[in-house]
Design a protein around this motif. Structure first.
Motif, PDB file in Angstrom:
ATOM      1  N   LEU A 215      35.448  25.188  67.511  1.00 54.33           N
ATOM      2  CA  LEU A 215      34.403  25.319  68.530  1.00 54.33           C
ATOM      3  C   LEU A 215      34.106  23.981  69.187  1.00 54.33           C
ATOM      4  O   LEU A 215      33.991  23.883  70.413  1.00 54.33           O
ATOM      5  N   LYS A 216      33.977  22.953  68.362  1.00 53.98           N
ATOM      6  CA  LYS A 216      33.668  21.609  68.873  1.00 53.98           C
ATOM      7  C   LYS A 216      34.752  21.128  69.844  1.00 53.98           C
ATOM      8  O   LYS A 216      34.452  20.538  70.878  1.00 53.98           O
ATOM      9  N   ASP A 217      36.016  21.415  69.496  1.00 55.51           N
ATOM     10  CA  ASP A 217      37.125  20.972  70.343  1.00 55.51           C
ATOM     11  C   ASP A 217      37.283  21.810  71.608  1.00 55.51           C
ATOM     12  O   ASP A 217      37.587  21.279  72.674  1.00 55.51           O
ATOM     13  N   TYR A 218      37.106  23.113  71.491  1.00 58.67           N
ATOM     14  CA  TYR A 218      37.463  23.988  72.603  1.00 58.67           C
ATOM     15  C   TYR A 218      36.315  24.417  73.505  1.00 58.67           C
ATOM     16  O   TYR A 218      36.549  24.774  74.654  1.00 58.67           O
ATOM     17  N   MET A 219      35.074  24.384  73.042  1.00 59.03           N
ATOM     18  CA  MET A 219      33.969  24.809  73.906  1.00 59.03           C
ATOM     19  C   MET A 219      33.888  23.968  75.184  1.00 59.03           C
ATOM     20  O   MET A 219      33.727  24.533  76.271  1.00 59.03           O
ATOM     21  N   PRO A 220      34.020  22.652  75.103  1.00 61.15           N
ATOM     22  CA  PRO A 220      34.006  21.879  76.366  1.00 61.15           C
ATOM     23  C   PRO A 220      35.154  22.269  77.294  1.00 61.15           C
ATOM     24  O   PRO A 220      34.982  22.335  78.509  1.00 61.15           O
ATOM     25  N   ARG A 221      36.312  22.566  76.722  1.00 63.06           N
ATOM     26  CA  ARG A 221      37.470  22.949  77.544  1.00 63.06           C
ATOM     27  C   ARG A 221      37.247  24.311  78.204  1.00 63.06           C
ATOM     28  O   ARG A 221      37.657  24.528  79.343  1.00 63.06           O
ATOM     29  N   ILE A 222      36.637  25.204  77.456  1.00 61.37           N
ATOM     30  CA  ILE A 222      36.342  26.518  78.028  1.00 61.37           C
ATOM     31  C   ILE A 222      35.312  26.365  79.146  1.00 61.37           C
ATOM     32  O   ILE A 222      35.439  26.958  80.217  1.00 61.37           O
ATOM     33  N   ALA A 223      34.296  25.526  78.902  1.00 57.88           N
ATOM     34  CA  ALA A 223      33.231  25.316  79.891  1.00 57.88           C
ATOM     35  C   ALA A 223      33.758  24.711  81.191  1.00 57.88           C
ATOM     36  O   ALA A 223      33.322  25.092  82.285  1.00 57.88           O
ATOM     37  N   ASP A 224      34.712  23.780  81.078  1.00 58.06           N
ATOM     38  CA  ASP A 224      35.211  23.157  82.325  1.00 58.06           C
ATOM     39  C   ASP A 224      36.526  23.783  82.795  1.00 58.06           C
ATOM     40  O   ASP A 224      37.208  23.249  83.662  1.00 58.06           O
ATOM     41  N   ASP A 225      36.888  24.912  82.202  1.00 62.33           N
ATOM     42  CA  ASP A 225      38.056  25.704  82.611  1.00 62.33           C
ATOM     43  C   ASP A 225      39.381  24.959  82.469  1.00 62.33           C
ATOM     44  O   ASP A 225      40.299  25.124  83.266  1.00 62.33           O
ATOM     45  N   THR A 226      39.487  24.094  81.435  1.00 65.87           N
ATOM     46  CA  THR A 226      40.753  23.396  81.194  1.00 65.87           C
ATOM     47  C   THR A 226      41.435  23.879  79.904  1.00 65.87           C
ATOM     48  O   THR A 226      42.475  23.346  79.525  1.00 65.87           O
ATOM     49  N   ALA A 227      40.847  24.870  79.240  1.00 70.43           N
ATOM     50  CA  ALA A 227      41.448  25.389  78.008  1.00 70.43           C
ATOM     51  C   ALA A 227      42.719  26.151  78.361  1.00 70.43           C
ATOM     52  O   ALA A 227      42.761  26.925  79.320  1.00 70.43           O
ATOM     53  N   GLU A 228      43.769  25.914  77.585  1.00 72.52           N
ATOM     54  CA  GLU A 228      45.012  26.619  77.865  1.00 72.52           C
ATOM     55  C   GLU A 228      44.959  28.021  77.259  1.00 72.52           C
ATOM     56  O   GLU A 228      44.367  28.249  76.216  1.00 72.52           O
ATOM     57  N   ASP A 229      45.584  28.941  77.939  1.00 68.12           N
ATOM     58  CA  ASP A 229      45.640  30.335  77.498  1.00 68.12           C
ATOM     59  C   ASP A 229      46.876  30.500  76.623  1.00 68.12           C
ATOM     60  O   ASP A 229      48.003  30.334  77.103  1.00 68.12           O
ATOM     61  N   ILE A 230      46.667  30.784  75.344  1.00 71.32           N
ATOM     62  CA  ILE A 230      47.788  30.937  74.408  1.00 71.32           C
ATOM     63  C   ILE A 230      47.863  32.403  74.004  1.00 71.32           C
ATOM     64  O   ILE A 230      46.993  32.904  73.289  1.00 71.32           O
ATOM     65  N   PRO A 231      48.882  33.117  74.467  1.00 72.24           N
ATOM     66  CA  PRO A 231      48.986  34.536  74.123  1.00 72.24           C
ATOM     67  C   PRO A 231      49.222  34.733  72.620  1.00 72.24           C
ATOM     68  O   PRO A 231      49.879  33.917  71.963  1.00 72.24           O
ATOM     69  N   GLU A 232      48.679  35.793  72.112  1.00 69.11           N
ATOM     70  CA  GLU A 232      48.855  36.125  70.697  1.00 69.11           C
ATOM     71  C   GLU A 232      50.265  36.667  70.481  1.00 69.11           C
ATOM     72  O   GLU A 232      50.784  37.423  71.303  1.00 69.11           O
ATOM     73  N   GLU A 233      50.871  36.275  69.379  1.00 71.58           N
ATOM     74  CA  GLU A 233      52.201  36.787  69.053  1.00 71.58           C
ATOM     75  C   GLU A 233      52.057  38.191  68.485  1.00 71.58           C
ATOM     76  O   GLU A 233      51.428  38.390  67.454  1.00 71.58           O
ATOM     77  N   GLU A 234      52.639  39.150  69.170  1.00 69.87           N
ATOM     78  CA  GLU A 234      52.504  40.557  68.780  1.00 69.87           C
ATOM     79  C   GLU A 234      52.951  40.814  67.344  1.00 69.87           C
ATOM     80  O   GLU A 234      52.321  41.565  66.622  1.00 69.87           O
ATOM     81  N   ARG A 235      54.014  40.171  66.908  1.00 71.58           N
ATOM     82  CA  ARG A 235      54.522  40.437  65.559  1.00 71.58           C
ATOM     83  C   ARG A 235      53.586  39.911  64.464  1.00 71.58           C
ATOM     84  O   ARG A 235      53.635  40.350  63.332  1.00 71.58           O
ATOM     85  N   LYS A 236      52.718  38.960  64.795  1.00 75.14           N
ATOM     86  CA  LYS A 236      51.783  38.407  63.822  1.00 75.14           C
ATOM     87  C   LYS A 236      50.403  39.077  63.887  1.00 75.14           C
ATOM     88  O   LYS A 236      49.552  38.825  63.059  1.00 75.14           O
ATOM     89  N   ARG A 237      50.220  39.908  64.904  1.00 77.28           N
ATOM     90  CA  ARG A 237      48.918  40.532  65.114  1.00 77.28           C
ATOM     91  C   ARG A 237      48.644  41.579  64.032  1.00 77.28           C
ATOM     92  O   ARG A 237      49.530  42.330  63.637  1.00 77.28           O
TER      93      ARG A 237
END
Length: 101
Positions: free
Chosen positions: A6-28
């Motif tokens: 949360l500490k690392d990614y909340m600022p990235r989400i807030a400023d829209d710089t977080a990368e979108d990492i798709p979930e691997e279907e086989r691990k879901r």
């Protein structure tokens, strides 16, 4: 670990710089949707286990239940036998109390 993410990614989400990492279907992992029958408890289980199960199923969930004849009885507030009751009953007995009990 969760706090660090949360500490690392909340600022990235807030400023829209977080990368979108798709979930691997086989691990879901998926779990089946809860069915009404999942709330039924088993009287042959130890009292503590029944008590904990009922408490886990209470509001806002649909409630834990048992049947008595043809009736479904939803139990919202269990009490273990070592707690003071207004009268003594054997395991699996029912009594109706007001909402303050």
């Amino acid at each position: 670990m969760g706090f660090g993410l949360l500490k690392d990614y909340m600022p990235r989400i807030a400023d829209d710089t977080a990368e979108d990492i798709p979930e691997e279907e086989r691990k879901r992992k998926t779990f089946p949707q809860r069915k009404p029958e999942d709330g039924r408890f088993n009287w042959s289980e130890p009292a503590k286990k029944i008590n904990d199960f009922i408490r886990a199923q209470t509001r806002p969930y649909p409630g834990a239940f048992t049947t008595f004849g043809d009736e479904r009885l939803i139990i919202w507030k269990p009490r273990l036998g070592n707690q003071r009751l207004p009268f003594r009953k054997h395991p699996g007995s029912f009594f109706q109390g007001d909402n303050n009990q």
